[in-house]
Design a protein around this motif. Structure first.
Motif, PDB file in Angstrom:
ATOM      1  N   ARG A 148      -5.597  17.396 -14.263  1.00 58.25           N
ATOM      2  CA  ARG A 148      -6.672  18.363 -14.412  1.00 58.25           C
ATOM      3  C   ARG A 148      -6.892  18.629 -15.901  1.00 58.25           C
ATOM      4  O   ARG A 148      -5.952  18.969 -16.629  1.00 58.25           O
ATOM      5  N   ASP A 160      -8.370  21.133 -17.327  1.00 63.20           N
ATOM      6  CA  ASP A 160      -8.209  22.526 -17.734  1.00 63.20           C
ATOM      7  C   ASP A 160      -6.757  22.877 -18.066  1.00 63.20           C
ATOM      8  O   ASP A 160      -6.506  23.855 -18.777  1.00 63.20           O
ATOM      9  N   ARG A 176      -6.526  22.103 -22.009  1.00 67.42           N
ATOM     10  CA  ARG A 176      -7.535  22.551 -22.963  1.00 67.42           C
ATOM     11  C   ARG A 176      -6.867  23.339 -24.096  1.00 67.42           C
ATOM     12  O   ARG A 176      -5.946  24.126 -23.889  1.00 67.42           O
ATOM     13  N   THR A 198     -14.493  22.186 -14.533  1.00 69.32           N
ATOM     14  CA  THR A 198     -13.124  22.602 -14.836  1.00 69.32           C
ATOM     15  C   THR A 198     -12.150  21.439 -14.683  1.00 69.32           C
ATOM     16  O   THR A 198     -11.257  21.246 -15.512  1.00 69.32           O
ATOM     17  N   GLY A 212     -12.671  20.453 -18.542  1.00 70.89           N
ATOM     18  CA  GLY A 212     -11.693  21.372 -19.111  1.00 70.89           C
ATOM     19  C   GLY A 212     -12.109  22.826 -19.154  1.00 70.89           C
ATOM     20  O   GLY A 212     -11.264  23.709 -19.264  1.00 70.89           O
ATOM     21  N   PHE A 213     -13.416  23.109 -19.071  1.00 72.86           N
ATOM     22  CA  PHE A 213     -13.904  24.476 -19.167  1.00 72.86           C
ATOM     23  C   PHE A 213     -15.019  24.699 -18.144  1.00 72.86           C
ATOM     24  O   PHE A 213     -15.651  23.742 -17.687  1.00 72.86           O
TER      25      PHE A 213
END
Length: 325
Positions: A124, A126, A129, A216, A220-221
């Motif tokens: 993942r 996120d 990050r 996400t 990452g956001f």
């Protein structure tokens, strides 16, 4: 030192305008990797002229870094300090400007797109990050060791592109069911005309919940952060290109006023744009010029290439504004 330049035909190296005692190479990846990797770059500098020099990296998409320099490199991201950066490292998607202290020598970077994250990292986005982690914690340790060794044994210049092409092609995963949606979201974020990412995604058949999950997981956001970051970086880079006379007329028209832009500057830079631009950005500016020039040359070359290759190159747009180091 290595020689500045690129293997991309038609590149005008003089447009890089690299600082003295420094060399920079920017390469385009193999056509099969163009959707996954925005560029490779190699920075070299002479220790006696570069020892302890600080430079800035803008918020960026994820990247792989290989430190071939003999001395350690330190990097600060917000409240986190990495001292030293691992010799093979993953930089996660960044929402903060990063300050790096170097001592000369060669570093190699691989700038990933969000689709590249999906096809190369079974993780993942996120979770990484604004973080830097040893590369062997996210990619096979044997692959990382072999890549480092091949880079060290090379001329660390023109031979790097072929090594990275070969090593990355060996670990690319098959297409995922999310690939088309990832590419669609990449294009929406890169499009100056996108004002509301949720509305734009809905127009291409993506629900707000699906958009948030996708952003996400692979970018990452959340979507709003990604769009605000891209708008801010475009504006800041325009100010950088304008030079000493830069003013807020360069900011995106979607900013309500200067105070709106200043709030984003504090969020992404931790200071005002003017204070940030007074720092030494010779290396960052050279990198921005070099990547722009190599992409220009690549587009010109792709215009003479078969249609299948031109289509692959066209999907790359908007990636890799700021990674260096």
């Amino acid at each position: 030192m290595i020689e500045s330049g690129s293997l991309t035909p038609g590149t005008r190296v003089e447009r890089f305008d690299v600082p003295e005692h420094t060399a920079l190479r920017v390469e385009m990846p193999a056509p099969a990797l163009r959707d996954l990797v925005s560029n490779y770059h190699i920075m070299d500098s002479q220790r006696e002229h570069h020892d302890g020099r600080q430079q800035w990296l803008l918020p960026s998409w994820p990247a792989l870094r290989f430190i071939l320099a003999p001395d350690p490199i330190t990097l600060t991201v917000g409240a986190r300090r990495y001292d030293p950066i691992p010799e093979a490292a993953l930089y996660g998607t960044a929402s903060r400007a990063m300050q790096m202290t170097t001592h000369g020598g060669v570093t190699v970077g691989v700038d990933l797109t969000p689709l590249g994250w999906a096809r190369l990292m079974n993780r993942r986005a996120d979770l990484y990050r604004d973080r830097i982690v040893p590369l062997e914690t996210v990619l096979p340790p044997a692959w990382v060791a072999r890549t480092l060794q091949r880079l060290r044994d090379s001329d660390q210049g023109s031979e790097v592109k072929a090594i990275l092409d070969d090593m990355l092609l060996a670990i690319v995963a098959p297409a995922t069911p999310d690939d088309a949606a990832i590419v669609a979201l990449q294009r929406l974020i890169a499009d100056d005309a996108t004002r509301d990412l949720t509305a734009a995604a809905t127009a291409v058949g993506m629900t707000p919940a699906a958009l948030r999950r996708l952003a996400t997981r692979y970018f990452g956001f959340p979507p709003k952060t990604l769009l605000i970051r891209t708008r801010f970086l475009r504006s800041l880079v325009r100010m950088m290109h304008a030079g000493d006379d830069a003013d807020y007329s360069a900011i995106a028209p979607t900013y309500f006023d200067a105070s709106h832009f200043l709030r984003d500057a504090d969020r992404f830079l931790g200071t005002t744009p003017r204070r940030f631009l007074r720092q030494d950005h010779r290396y960052l500016s050279a990198f921005l010029r070099a990547t722009s020039e190599v992409r220009r040359a690549a587009r010109a070359a792709d215009g003479r290439a078969p249609a299948s290759i031109r289509a692959t190159a066209a999907s790359e747009g908007g990636q890799g504004l700021s990674n260096m180091g």
